[in-house]
Write an enzyme that holds these catalytic residues in place. Structure first.
Site, PDB file in Angstrom:
ATOM      1  N   HIS A 225       0.292  -5.777  -0.464  1.00  0.00           N
ATOM      2  CA  HIS A 225      -0.352  -4.560   0.077  1.00  0.00           C
ATOM      3  C   HIS A 225      -1.342  -4.961   1.149  1.00  0.00           C
ATOM      4  O   HIS A 225      -1.554  -4.215   2.100  1.00  0.00           O
ATOM      5  CB  HIS A 225      -1.207  -3.829  -0.977  1.00  0.00           C
ATOM      6  CG  HIS A 225      -0.542  -3.559  -2.271  1.00  0.00           C
ATOM      7  ND1 HIS A 225       0.554  -2.748  -2.377  1.00  0.00           N
ATOM      8  CD2 HIS A 225      -0.822  -3.996  -3.521  1.00  0.00           C
ATOM      9  CE1 HIS A 225       0.900  -2.679  -3.652  1.00  0.00           C
ATOM     10  NE2 HIS A 225       0.087  -3.417  -4.358  1.00  0.00           N
TER      11      HIS A 225
ATOM     12  N   HIS B 158      -7.751  -3.206   5.320  1.00  0.00           N
ATOM     13  CA  HIS B 158      -6.703  -2.237   5.672  1.00  0.00           C
ATOM     14  C   HIS B 158      -6.716  -2.141   7.190  1.00  0.00           C
ATOM     15  O   HIS B 158      -7.796  -2.170   7.803  1.00  0.00           O
ATOM     16  CB  HIS B 158      -7.018  -0.862   5.055  1.00  0.00           C
ATOM     17  CG  HIS B 158      -7.137  -0.895   3.560  1.00  0.00           C
ATOM     18  ND1 HIS B 158      -6.081  -0.625   2.717  1.00  0.00           N
ATOM     19  CD2 HIS B 158      -8.200  -1.194   2.767  1.00  0.00           C
ATOM     20  CE1 HIS B 158      -6.501  -0.747   1.464  1.00  0.00           C
ATOM     21  NE2 HIS B 158      -7.771  -1.097   1.453  1.00  0.00           N
TER      22      HIS B 158
ATOM     23  N   GLU C 257      -9.295   3.565   6.246  1.00  0.00           N
ATOM     24  CA  GLU C 257      -8.899   4.511   5.189  1.00  0.00           C
ATOM     25  C   GLU C 257      -9.842   5.716   5.231  1.00  0.00           C
ATOM     26  O   GLU C 257      -9.407   6.851   5.423  1.00  0.00           O
ATOM     27  CB  GLU C 257      -8.949   3.829   3.816  1.00  0.00           C
ATOM     28  CG  GLU C 257      -7.976   2.658   3.743  1.00  0.00           C
ATOM     29  CD  GLU C 257      -7.403   2.447   2.362  1.00  0.00           C
ATOM     30  OE1 GLU C 257      -8.176   2.229   1.415  1.00  0.00           O
ATOM     31  OE2 GLU C 257      -6.171   2.530   2.211  1.00  0.00           O
TER      32      GLU C 257
HETATM   33 ZN   LIG Z   1      -8.948  -1.210  -0.149  1.00  0.00          ZN
END
Ligand SMILES: [Zn+2]
Ligand SMILES: COc1ccc(/C(C)=C/C(=O)O)cc1
Length: 261
Positions: free
Chosen positions: A64, A96, A106
């Site tokens: 991820h 991210h 995010e």
């Molecule tokens: Zn995170």
């Protein structure tokens, strides 16, 4: 297998609710933060990051994101103060990011996203015996979110980006000792805070979020190195670039976002 859990074609955020119904819960993350709608709470003190004795262990590609893990046998590296009733132990941090030229944070601020977002994950070892147990408790985790904006090179980020070639494939891990994430903090620790969740499966609603208002500056070149990572493992034929590994903002559902000041 969630190795394609962000790739929108296969099993992206829109389908997570099938395996994780909490994805449609009442305290999901991330959210869009609208500064003038946050409530300034004078009772909300400053946060303190006691990271000087932290012990980083390794850096890994978990399919991820890229994650740096820490030893957490005692309170050697903790976050305290602010909205927190106890010290929370640093467990790991990860990032991210977006695709070339597009944004990848995010949390968003008044609908605007940043190029990337760093998450420092901590757990409440006063109330819970293990990280896994804390990760399912409503006050189990505290995640410090730091926005990354593109501009000049970041003087210390190269220590991370220089190691990324070692963890190109999902499931790869390599030693990563003596790294102190204090070098990735902006000058101000002013923050917004709200009750939310993990942003990847299992999406547990166990996170007290502390999002710093001031971004750190990194270069497009440094950010580009994250995009050489792959969602896929060495044994897979398909090579899917790790990018756009961010969950979009989720409904606020009446939650209050407080501001440190
Ligand atoms: Zn995170
Ligand atoms: C217990 O399993 C877990 C899986 C993932 C995570 C995190 C830290 C997810 C995220 O960063 O959104 C925690 C626990």
């Amino acid at each position: 297998d969630f190795s394609h859990s962000f790739c929108l074609v296969c099993q992206g955020p829109p389908v997570w609710h099938k395996n994780y119904p909490v994805a449609q819960g009442n305290r999901q993350s991330p959210i869009d933060i609208i500064p003038h709608q946050t409530s300034h709470d004078p009772g909300l003190g400053p946060i303190t990051l006691n990271y000087d004795q932290c012990t980083s262990i390794n850096i890994t590609n978990n399919g991820h994101s890229v994650v740096v893990e820490f030893e957490d046998p005692d309170d050697r590296s903790v976050i305290l103060g602010g909205p927190l009733d106890n010290p929370y132990r640093l467990k790991q941090f990860h990032f991210h990011w977006g695709g070339k030229g597009c944004h990848g944070s995010e949390h968003t601020v008044s609908g605007n996203s940043y190029a990337s977002e760093l998450h420092l994950v901590h757990w409440n070892a006063v109330k819970y015996k293990t990280f896994g147990e804390a990760a399912t408790a409503p006050d189990g985790l505290a995640v410090l979110g730091i926005f990354l904006e593109t501009g000049d090179d970041h003087r210390w980020l190269h220590m991370i980006t220089d190691a990324l070639y070692m963890v190109k494939f999902k499931g790869s891990v390599t030693d990563f000792k003596a790294f102190n994430p204090k070098c990735l903090l902006p000058s101000s620790l002013h923050y917004w805070t709200y009750l939310g969740s993990l942003t990847t499966p299992p999406l547990h609603e166990s996170v007290i979020w502390i999002v710093l208002k001031e971004p750190i500056i990194v270069s497009e070149k440094q950010l580009g190195k994250f995009r050489m990572l792959l969602f896929t493992g060495e044994e897979e034929d398909e090579r899917i670039r790790m990018e756009n590994n961010f969950r979009p903002p989720q409904p606020l559902k009446g939650r209050k976002v407080r501001s440190s000041n």
